[in-house]
Write a protein that holds these residues in place. Structure first.
Motif, PDB file in Angstrom:
ATOM      1  N   THR A 119      -2.669 -40.192 -28.514  1.00  0.00           N
ATOM      2  CA  THR A 119      -1.465 -39.716 -29.216  1.00  0.00           C
ATOM      3  C   THR A 119      -1.562 -38.217 -29.480  1.00  0.00           C
ATOM      4  O   THR A 119      -0.603 -37.469 -29.257  1.00  0.00           O
ATOM      5  CB  THR A 119      -1.280 -40.475 -30.542  1.00  0.00           C
ATOM      6  OG1 THR A 119      -1.126 -41.871 -30.268  1.00  0.00           O
ATOM      7  CG2 THR A 119      -0.042 -39.972 -31.276  1.00  0.00           C
ATOM      8  N   VAL A 120      -2.717 -37.775 -29.962  1.00  0.00           N
ATOM      9  CA  VAL A 120      -2.928 -36.342 -30.197  1.00  0.00           C
ATOM     10  C   VAL A 120      -2.832 -35.580 -28.882  1.00  0.00           C
ATOM     11  O   VAL A 120      -2.248 -34.488 -28.814  1.00  0.00           O
ATOM     12  CB  VAL A 120      -4.305 -36.107 -30.857  1.00  0.00           C
ATOM     13  CG1 VAL A 120      -4.618 -34.609 -30.914  1.00  0.00           C
ATOM     14  CG2 VAL A 120      -4.330 -36.705 -32.252  1.00  0.00           C
ATOM     15  N   LEU A 121      -3.376 -36.166 -27.828  1.00  0.00           N
ATOM     16  CA  LEU A 121      -3.335 -35.521 -26.510  1.00  0.00           C
ATOM     17  C   LEU A 121      -1.896 -35.357 -26.025  1.00  0.00           C
ATOM     18  O   LEU A 121      -1.543 -34.324 -25.437  1.00  0.00           O
ATOM     19  CB  LEU A 121      -4.135 -36.350 -25.513  1.00  0.00           C
ATOM     20  CG  LEU A 121      -4.307 -35.763 -24.102  1.00  0.00           C
ATOM     21  CD1 LEU A 121      -5.076 -34.458 -24.158  1.00  0.00           C
ATOM     22  CD2 LEU A 121      -5.024 -36.773 -23.200  1.00  0.00           C
ATOM     23  N   ILE A 187      -7.095 -37.681 -17.589  1.00  0.00           N
ATOM     24  CA  ILE A 187      -6.940 -37.082 -16.256  1.00  0.00           C
ATOM     25  C   ILE A 187      -5.492 -36.653 -16.040  1.00  0.00           C
ATOM     26  O   ILE A 187      -5.227 -35.561 -15.508  1.00  0.00           O
ATOM     27  CB  ILE A 187      -7.379 -38.089 -15.170  1.00  0.00           C
ATOM     28  CG1 ILE A 187      -8.878 -38.376 -15.296  1.00  0.00           C
ATOM     29  CG2 ILE A 187      -7.047 -37.564 -13.773  1.00  0.00           C
ATOM     30  CD1 ILE A 187      -9.381 -39.466 -14.376  1.00  0.00           C
ATOM     31  N   GLN A 188      -4.535 -37.488 -16.459  1.00  0.00           N
ATOM     32  CA  GLN A 188      -3.116 -37.136 -16.338  1.00  0.00           C
ATOM     33  C   GLN A 188      -2.790 -35.866 -17.102  1.00  0.00           C
ATOM     34  O   GLN A 188      -2.057 -35.000 -16.618  1.00  0.00           O
ATOM     35  CB  GLN A 188      -2.246 -38.275 -16.865  1.00  0.00           C
ATOM     36  CG  GLN A 188      -2.111 -39.472 -15.951  1.00  0.00           C
ATOM     37  CD  GLN A 188      -1.083 -40.447 -16.482  1.00  0.00           C
ATOM     38  OE1 GLN A 188       0.021 -40.065 -16.861  1.00  0.00           O
ATOM     39  NE2 GLN A 188      -1.452 -41.717 -16.540  1.00  0.00           N
ATOM     40  N   ALA A 189      -3.322 -35.758 -18.313  1.00  0.00           N
ATOM     41  CA  ALA A 189      -3.049 -34.585 -19.151  1.00  0.00           C
ATOM     42  C   ALA A 189      -3.599 -33.310 -18.507  1.00  0.00           C
ATOM     43  O   ALA A 189      -2.947 -32.259 -18.527  1.00  0.00           O
ATOM     44  CB  ALA A 189      -3.654 -34.782 -20.541  1.00  0.00           C
ATOM     45  N   ILE A 190      -4.789 -33.402 -17.935  1.00  0.00           N
ATOM     46  CA  ILE A 190      -5.385 -32.247 -17.268  1.00  0.00           C
ATOM     47  C   ILE A 190      -4.527 -31.826 -16.081  1.00  0.00           C
ATOM     48  O   ILE A 190      -4.265 -30.626 -15.871  1.00  0.00           O
ATOM     49  CB  ILE A 190      -6.825 -32.581 -16.811  1.00  0.00           C
ATOM     50  CG1 ILE A 190      -7.720 -32.793 -18.033  1.00  0.00           C
ATOM     51  CG2 ILE A 190      -7.369 -31.474 -15.914  1.00  0.00           C
ATOM     52  CD1 ILE A 190      -9.116 -33.287 -17.686  1.00  0.00           C
ATOM     53  N   ARG A 191      -4.053 -32.803 -15.310  1.00  0.00           N
ATOM     54  CA  ARG A 191      -3.206 -32.494 -14.153  1.00  0.00           C
ATOM     55  C   ARG A 191      -1.871 -31.908 -14.587  1.00  0.00           C
ATOM     56  O   ARG A 191      -1.366 -30.960 -13.965  1.00  0.00           O
ATOM     57  CB  ARG A 191      -2.971 -33.761 -13.332  1.00  0.00           C
ATOM     58  CG  ARG A 191      -4.193 -34.235 -12.565  1.00  0.00           C
ATOM     59  CD  ARG A 191      -3.922 -35.564 -11.879  1.00  0.00           C
ATOM     60  NE  ARG A 191      -5.069 -36.003 -11.091  1.00  0.00           N
ATOM     61  CZ  ARG A 191      -5.163 -37.207 -10.538  1.00  0.00           C
ATOM     62  NH1 ARG A 191      -4.172 -38.081 -10.676  1.00  0.00           N
ATOM     63  NH2 ARG A 191      -6.236 -37.532  -9.844  1.00  0.00           N
ATOM     64  N   LEU A 192      -1.284 -32.459 -15.655  1.00  0.00           N
ATOM     65  CA  LEU A 192      -0.003 -31.966 -16.155  1.00  0.00           C
ATOM     66  C   LEU A 192      -0.122 -30.517 -16.595  1.00  0.00           C
ATOM     67  O   LEU A 192       0.730 -29.682 -16.259  1.00  0.00           O
ATOM     68  CB  LEU A 192       0.468 -32.837 -17.330  1.00  0.00           C
ATOM     69  CG  LEU A 192       1.809 -32.462 -17.971  1.00  0.00           C
ATOM     70  CD1 LEU A 192       2.944 -32.655 -16.971  1.00  0.00           C
ATOM     71  CD2 LEU A 192       2.054 -33.313 -19.215  1.00  0.00           C
ATOM     72  N   ARG A 193      -1.174 -30.207 -17.314  1.00  0.00           N
ATOM     73  CA  ARG A 193      -1.403 -28.835 -17.776  1.00  0.00           C
ATOM     74  C   ARG A 193      -1.654 -27.899 -16.601  1.00  0.00           C
ATOM     75  O   ARG A 193      -1.106 -26.792 -16.542  1.00  0.00           O
ATOM     76  CB  ARG A 193      -2.604 -28.815 -18.728  1.00  0.00           C
ATOM     77  CG  ARG A 193      -2.960 -27.446 -19.293  1.00  0.00           C
ATOM     78  CD  ARG A 193      -4.082 -27.598 -20.323  1.00  0.00           C
ATOM     79  NE  ARG A 193      -4.472 -26.324 -20.866  1.00  0.00           N
ATOM     80  CZ  ARG A 193      -5.415 -25.537 -20.363  1.00  0.00           C
ATOM     81  NH1 ARG A 193      -6.049 -25.910 -19.245  1.00  0.00           N
ATOM     82  NH2 ARG A 193      -5.730 -24.398 -20.932  1.00  0.00           N
ATOM     83  N   ARG A 194      -2.448 -28.352 -15.629  1.00  0.00           N
ATOM     84  CA  ARG A 194      -2.761 -27.527 -14.469  1.00  0.00           C
ATOM     85  C   ARG A 194      -1.518 -27.252 -13.631  1.00  0.00           C
ATOM     86  O   ARG A 194      -1.261 -26.107 -13.224  1.00  0.00           O
ATOM     87  CB  ARG A 194      -3.814 -28.226 -13.616  1.00  0.00           C
ATOM     88  CG  ARG A 194      -4.256 -27.444 -12.383  1.00  0.00           C
ATOM     89  CD  ARG A 194      -5.010 -28.346 -11.440  1.00  0.00           C
ATOM     90  NE  ARG A 194      -4.148 -29.442 -10.979  1.00  0.00           N
ATOM     91  CZ  ARG A 194      -4.629 -30.565 -10.456  1.00  0.00           C
ATOM     92  NH1 ARG A 194      -5.935 -30.764 -10.348  1.00  0.00           N
ATOM     93  NH2 ARG A 194      -3.798 -31.509 -10.041  1.00  0.00           N
ATOM     94  N   ASP A 195      -0.703 -28.300 -13.392  1.00  0.00           N
ATOM     95  CA  ASP A 195       0.497 -28.138 -12.575  1.00  0.00           C
ATOM     96  C   ASP A 195       1.515 -27.232 -13.266  1.00  0.00           C
ATOM     97  O   ASP A 195       2.184 -26.425 -12.607  1.00  0.00           O
ATOM     98  CB  ASP A 195       1.135 -29.503 -12.288  1.00  0.00           C
ATOM     99  CG  ASP A 195       0.253 -30.366 -11.399  1.00  0.00           C
ATOM    100  OD1 ASP A 195      -0.677 -29.811 -10.781  1.00  0.00           O
ATOM    101  OD2 ASP A 195       0.496 -31.591 -11.334  1.00  0.00           O
ATOM    102  N   ALA A 196       1.648 -27.372 -14.592  1.00  0.00           N
ATOM    103  CA  ALA A 196       2.604 -26.548 -15.329  1.00  0.00           C
ATOM    104  C   ALA A 196       2.187 -25.081 -15.292  1.00  0.00           C
ATOM    105  O   ALA A 196       3.020 -24.189 -15.118  1.00  0.00           O
ATOM    106  CB  ALA A 196       2.714 -27.031 -16.771  1.00  0.00           C
ATOM    107  N   ARG A 197       0.910 -24.814 -15.444  1.00  0.00           N
ATOM    108  CA  ARG A 197       0.429 -23.433 -15.393  1.00  0.00           C
ATOM    109  C   ARG A 197       0.554 -22.853 -13.986  1.00  0.00           C
ATOM    110  O   ARG A 197       0.843 -21.667 -13.823  1.00  0.00           O
ATOM    111  CB  ARG A 197      -1.024 -23.375 -15.859  1.00  0.00           C
ATOM    112  CG  ARG A 197      -1.170 -23.598 -17.357  1.00  0.00           C
ATOM    113  CD  ARG A 197      -2.538 -23.182 -17.851  1.00  0.00           C
ATOM    114  NE  ARG A 197      -2.578 -23.091 -19.292  1.00  0.00           N
ATOM    115  CZ  ARG A 197      -3.620 -22.622 -19.975  1.00  0.00           C
ATOM    116  NH1 ARG A 197      -4.701 -22.203 -19.320  1.00  0.00           N
ATOM    117  NH2 ARG A 197      -3.585 -22.564 -21.280  1.00  0.00           N
ATOM    118  N   SER A 198       0.342 -23.699 -12.978  1.00  0.00           N
ATOM    119  CA  SER A 198       0.488 -23.223 -11.597  1.00  0.00           C
ATOM    120  C   SER A 198       1.931 -22.851 -11.302  1.00  0.00           C
ATOM    121  O   SER A 198       2.213 -21.885 -10.605  1.00  0.00           O
ATOM    122  CB  SER A 198       0.019 -24.305 -10.635  1.00  0.00           C
ATOM    123  OG  SER A 198      -1.359 -24.581 -10.796  1.00  0.00           O
ATOM    124  N   ALA A 199       2.886 -23.631 -11.845  1.00  0.00           N
ATOM    125  CA  ALA A 199       4.310 -23.355 -11.622  1.00  0.00           C
ATOM    126  C   ALA A 199       4.729 -22.074 -12.312  1.00  0.00           C
ATOM    127  O   ALA A 199       5.643 -21.375 -11.846  1.00  0.00           O
ATOM    128  CB  ALA A 199       5.146 -24.527 -12.127  1.00  0.00           C
TER     129      ALA A 199
END
Length: 207
Positions: A119-121, A187-199
């Motif tokens: 939830t915090v994540l 893992i999903q959160a890490i990917r979401l953050r990485r993809d958003a920063r890449s965009a």
């Protein structure tokens, strides 16, 4: 010819109302279960009322999800509030079962730490996007719910030890799925953050 804007889904809709109703049912569930603490065999009227409230709350979980998908009522509020409502209900049930001495505290702590952490994540990465419940997360909720329902039903004294062992086995399965899906969400959160920063990152430095 201009393209008409996408239809906005109102936050106040039947699916979200049912989610809020599920949250409001939690205090009644707690109250009924605690009132029955004085019963010698744990099978008094209030125990059965607690079981009934839990069942109704779980049904609203299925109903609001079906309505949201069939009527196109999926909103960001629902994506966040729905799992929170589930966690409140599941968390209350686990804590009370442990308080009443019917469930090991380590099981409750493992599940609650995972649920609170995810939830915090969700809120930590919300600026990058909403992280909806995954299929694994929904399966986890189903198994947790079934396990808790087995523990809540005061049938062990009637059906014998085999019922208690079935409840324990299902609860341990719920713990395993809870941990595995928790890792998947990280893992999903890490990917979401990485993809958003890449965009957001420019293709080339500006001069």
């Amino acid at each position: 010819m201009s393209i008409p804007p996408a239809k906005q889904v109102p936050t106040l809709n039947i699916a979200n109302v049912l989610t809020v109703v599920r949250i409001l049912l939690v205090p009644f569930f707690i109250w009924f279960l605690l009132l029955d603490d004085s019963a010698d065999d744990g099978s008094g009227l209030f125990r059965w009322l607690a079981v009934a409230v839990f069942a109704v709350a779980i049904y609203t979980d299925k109903l609001d999800g079906d309505l949201a998908r069939s009527r196109g009522l999926i909103t960001d509020f629902g994506k966040i509030a729905d799992p929170i409502a589930d966690k409140l209900l599941i968390g209350a049930a686990l804590i009370l079962l442990s308080v009443l001495g019917e469930l090991w505290w380590w099981v409750t702590l493992v599940i609650l730490i995972r649920e609170l952490g995810i939830t915090v994540l969700r809120f930590a990465v919300i600026r990058y996007g909403v992280m909806p419940a995954s299929r694994g997360g929904k399966l986890k909720t189903v198994i947790q719910t079934f396990a808790i329902f087995l523990y809540l039903l005061p049938l062990a004294g009637v059906l014998g030890d085999w019922y208690s062992w079935v409840a324990i086995a299902v609860m341990l399965a719920a713990v395993a799925v809870t941990v595995v899906t928790g890792i998947d969400y990280i893992i999903q959160a890490i990917r979401l953050r990485r993809d958003a920063r890449s965009a957001q990152r420019p293709d080339s430095p500006t001069s």
